[in-house]
Enzyme design. Structure first.
Site, PDB file in Angstrom:
ATOM      1  N   ASP A 175       0.855  -1.187   0.000  1.00 36.92           N
ATOM      2  CA  ASP A 175       0.000   0.000   0.000  1.00 36.92           C
ATOM      3  C   ASP A 175       0.893   1.241   0.000  1.00 36.92           C
ATOM      4  OD1 ASP A 175       0.914   0.339   2.635  1.00 36.92           O
ATOM      5  OD2 ASP A 175      -0.951  -0.344   3.540  1.00 36.92           O
ATOM      6  N   PHE A 176       0.320   2.384   0.210  1.00 37.19           N
ATOM      7  CA  PHE A 176       1.079   3.638   0.133  1.00 37.19           C
ATOM      8  C   PHE A 176       2.152   3.765   1.217  1.00 37.19           C
ATOM      9  CE2 PHE A 176      -2.331   4.534   3.018  1.00 37.19           C
ATOM     10  CZ  PHE A 176      -1.810   5.425   3.945  1.00 37.19           C
TER      11      PHE A 176
END
Length: 154
Positions: free
Chosen positions: A27-28
């Site tokens: 994810d980020f």
């Protein structure tokens, strides 16, 4: 460690599949996205079955009788520690129960000796119409051959 086969390897008590964490799995924050573990576990279950002689395509094509498939009925995940990009994981899969149309498996994601995620997975054997059914005896025997020694008889 040498992995001669993309399908991982059978070991006493189950199957082990190596998995590299790629950017697309994160994810980020750079941590493996929770949904990526579902894909890792699916690959490991499929490769475990393939290595013991139960092939999805052969089931779907009706090579063992009527067309059959596996459908995930339930999955419980327990996230303990995060994995990150470029980590090398091992997904361990073992049979925990097999009764009728239901197969239960335990799956564990490790980074080295560290347990990161555990999953309890229930898979149903279904017909082409989506009805639960038993595996053909010849395939059931292949599955039972890889059950733990304290495995309850069907």
């Amino acid at each position: 460690m040498h992995w001669p086969d993309l399908s991982g390897r059978l070991e006493d008590g189950g199957h082990v599949l190596p998995v590299r964490v790629y950017y697309e799995d994160t994810d980020f924050t750079g941590i493996v996205y929770h949904g990526a573990y579902v894909r890792f576990f699916e690959r490991a279950r499929s490769d475990f079955l393939r290595l013991i002689g139960i092939h999805h395509k052969a089931l779907a094509d009706g090579r063992h009788g009527p067309p059959l498939a596996f459908a995930v009925r339930g999955m419980t995940l327990d996230f303990q520690k995060p994995a990150r990009i470029d980590d090398t994981l091992e997904i361990h899969t073992s049979l925990s129960e097999y009764r009728g149309a239901r197969i239960k498996l335990d799956q564990l994601a490790y980074r080295g000796e560290e347990l990161l995620v555990s999953a309890a997975v229930t898979v149903a054997v279904i017909t082409g119409e989506g009805r639960p059914t038993r595996l053909p005896v010849s395939l059931s025997e292949k599955l039972a051959a890889h059950a733990p020694s304290d495995f309850p008889e069907e």
